[in-house]
Design an enzyme around this catalytic site. Structure first.
Site, mmCIF file in Angstrom:
data_model
loop_
_atom_site.group_PDB
_atom_site.id
_atom_site.type_symbol
_atom_site.label_atom_id
_atom_site.label_comp_id
_atom_site.label_asym_id
_atom_site.label_seq_id
_atom_site.Cartn_x
_atom_site.Cartn_y
_atom_site.Cartn_z
ATOM 1 N N GLY A 1 0.809 -1.215 0.000
ATOM 2 C CA GLY A 1 0.000 0.000 0.000
ATOM 3 C C GLY A 1 0.839 1.259 0.000
ATOM 4 O O GLY A 1 0.563 2.208 -0.749
ATOM 5 N N CYS A 2 1.870 1.286 0.838
ATOM 6 C CA CYS A 2 2.727 2.477 0.909
ATOM 7 C C CYS A 2 3.548 2.662 -0.366
ATOM 8 O O CYS A 2 3.837 3.798 -0.760
ATOM 9 C CB CYS A 2 3.645 2.388 2.131
ATOM 10 N N HIS B 1 35.411 7.768 0.273
ATOM 11 C CA HIS B 1 34.786 9.084 0.389
ATOM 12 C C HIS B 1 34.729 9.757 -0.971
ATOM 13 O O HIS B 1 35.692 9.695 -1.745
ATOM 14 C CB HIS B 1 35.592 9.974 1.345
#
Length: 497
Positions: free
Chosen positions: A192-193, A457
């Site tokens: 549903g979400c 990074h």
């Protein structure tokens, strides 16, 4: 009636069935796949692949429509028929890949077995005989071993007729001719979400989400549920918390949806389409299970043992995998079970099945990933734990991406061993982050085992690194400076609450 015999018959071509079939040819076995509907099952059509293709397209559209990144694109429109066409292309591509493999292995050789695909409805005649019913007739085949991998279908709501036009389930999404102006989604679980996210991303539909409880995704911890709920509301979704569906009245120009709330009041809303997303049930109807003395559980699933057999492994030749087995209805679980059955049968079983650390992906805005225990599970099991949460807004890569909604949340045992117990992650690349922690949980690793890992990074995975450092007070950014963005707490059974 001539009955062709196979080493293995697989009923269903979804992730469980297809993985079992293709693993069996590695053992030089003859395999027949019987499929009643679409090749690939719900894993391809009307399910995992199509819904995720739709989510990806909606996400791209949402990003392209954004005006907060220093650019503004003009003339962007989304045509539902064109979106459908792209989604079908994705599903067809996968089906053609599956067919190509089946054709490649249509004949056995010295190095591999053979694959055969037959379309039709399968029914047990006895423990070695399957009847395949098609429009043009009936065929019977025999197999030494048989795997039931028939998957599941959307659960219905009593007294609500699914017409797949105005009142639909996940299998009717592709029947829509255009984006509806107003939609209600009944059910606030993952399915549903996800659909609430997809349709709200396109900004052409007023989306209502019916949540019977106080929070969406209620089995997750409150902070995760609240994050998902807030994200949906920020995306324009109207969530009806603590509401129950009384009825849906069909009018000529709309649907009248009557909602009853826990506080006693009722509300009527008008929508154009209602989507029923209240879970799934196994496909086991009219299979002749009574002919092989197989009964379903109270919940309607098949009861299997640790090698997925429907009875004692030594005397049973009928197995079950995927959604029919009663375990988590995940693509990865079905695939794992299918392969495991074949390895148990033909002698290359390396390790027992372990369902404890299955990763879950939830395609919201942003995506959410989960693995291992959450706080609710730790408390129910009486496991003392520590939990650290680190916001994406402190991660350089997320800042650079302008995608700072999200977090990394890691749970470790508070028993002196510091074992990694679970993780929840939200934001870009959450699905990738979860894999590294899933491995650490499987290996029963501790903070000490993984704290030496150095992440590149800038990367989203640095959020995992910093979250782990929070436990030891060594994170670059400190909770004292950012109490809303970095959190650390603990719980022990004697300290309830």
């Amino acid at each position: 009636m001539t009955q062709k015999k196979y080493d293995l018959i697989v009923i269903g071509s979804g992730p469980a069935g297809f993985s079992a079939a293709t693993r069996a040819i590695d053992f030089k076995k003859s395999v027949c796949i019987v499929e009643a509907n679409h090749l690939g099952g719900a894993g391809i059509m009307n399910g995992a692949l199509t819904s995720k293709a739709m989510w990806e397209l909606s996400k791209d559209f949402d990003i392209a429509s954004s005006v907060s990144r220093g650019y503004r694109a003009s003339g962007i429109i989304a045509n539902y028929k064109q979106v459908q066409k792209t989604i079908v292309q994705a599903a067809k591509q996968k089906q053609l890949q599956m067919l190509s493999q089946i054709e490649t292995f249509s004949e056995a050789t010295d190095t591999h077995g053979s694959l055969c695909l037959k379309y039709g409805w399968a029914r047990f005649i006895d423990s070695h005989t399957i009847e395949i019913k098609r429009k043009d007739g009936i065929e019977q085949i025999k197999g030494d071993n048989i795997i039931i991998a028939t998957g599941s279908r959307p659960r219905e709501i009593p007294d609500i007729e699914i017409d797949q036009e105005r009142i639909i389930d996940s299998e009717g999404i592709m029947n829509l001719k255009e984006f509806p102006e107003r939609m209600i989604i009944i059910g606030s679980g993952i399915i549903g979400c996800e659909y609430a996210t997809i349709f709200s991303n396109y900004k052409q539909t007023e989306v209502h989400l019916l949540d019977r409880q106080h929070k969406v995704i209620p089995y997750e911890d409150d902070d995760v549920s609240e994050f998902v709920s807030k994200s949906l509301e920020n995306n324009g979704v109207i969530i009806h918390h603590t509401a129950n569906l009384r009825t849906i009245r069909k009018r000529s120009d709309c649907l009248e949806v009557v909602l009853d709330y826990q506080d006693g009041h009722s509300t009527v809303i008008e929508v154009d389409v209602a989507v029923v997303a209240v879970g799934r049930i196994p496909n086991l109807d009219n299979m002749g299970l009574e002919n092989v003395n197989i009964q379903t559980t109270e919940r309607g699933y098949l009861d299997i043992n640790d090698v997925c057999a429907t009875d004692n492994f030594q005397s049973c030749n009928i197995f079950a995998a995927g959604d029919v087995s009663g375990h988590a209805q995940l693509y990865s679980v079905g695939e794992l079970q299918g392969r495991f059955i074949v390895e148990a049968l033909y002698g290359n079983q390396d390790y027992p099945l372990d369902y404890s650390n299955m990763s879950t992906l939830m395609f919201f805005k942003p995506e959410v990933a989960a693995v291992g225990l959450n706080e609710k599970a730790c408390k129910s099991k009486g496991i003392p734990y520590k939990v650290a949460t680190y916001s994406n807004s402190l991660i350089n890569r997320a800042v650079a991406m302008r995608a700072m909604d999200g977090f990394v949340k890691i749970i470790v045992s508070d028993d002196g061993e510091n074992r990694i117990l679970g993780m929840r992650a939200a934001g870009p690349q959450a699905s990738t982050l979860i894999t590294s922690i899933a491995y650490q949980i499987t290996q029963k690793n501790t903070l000490k085992d993984i704290r030496k890992n150095v992440h590149p990074h800038p990367s989203i995975s640095e959020g995992v690194q910093e979250c782990l450092r929070v436990f030891e007070g060594k994170s670059i950014y400190k909770p004292q400076a950012f109490p809303d963005l970095i959190k650390l707490k603990s719980w022990k059974p004697e300290i309830q609450g």
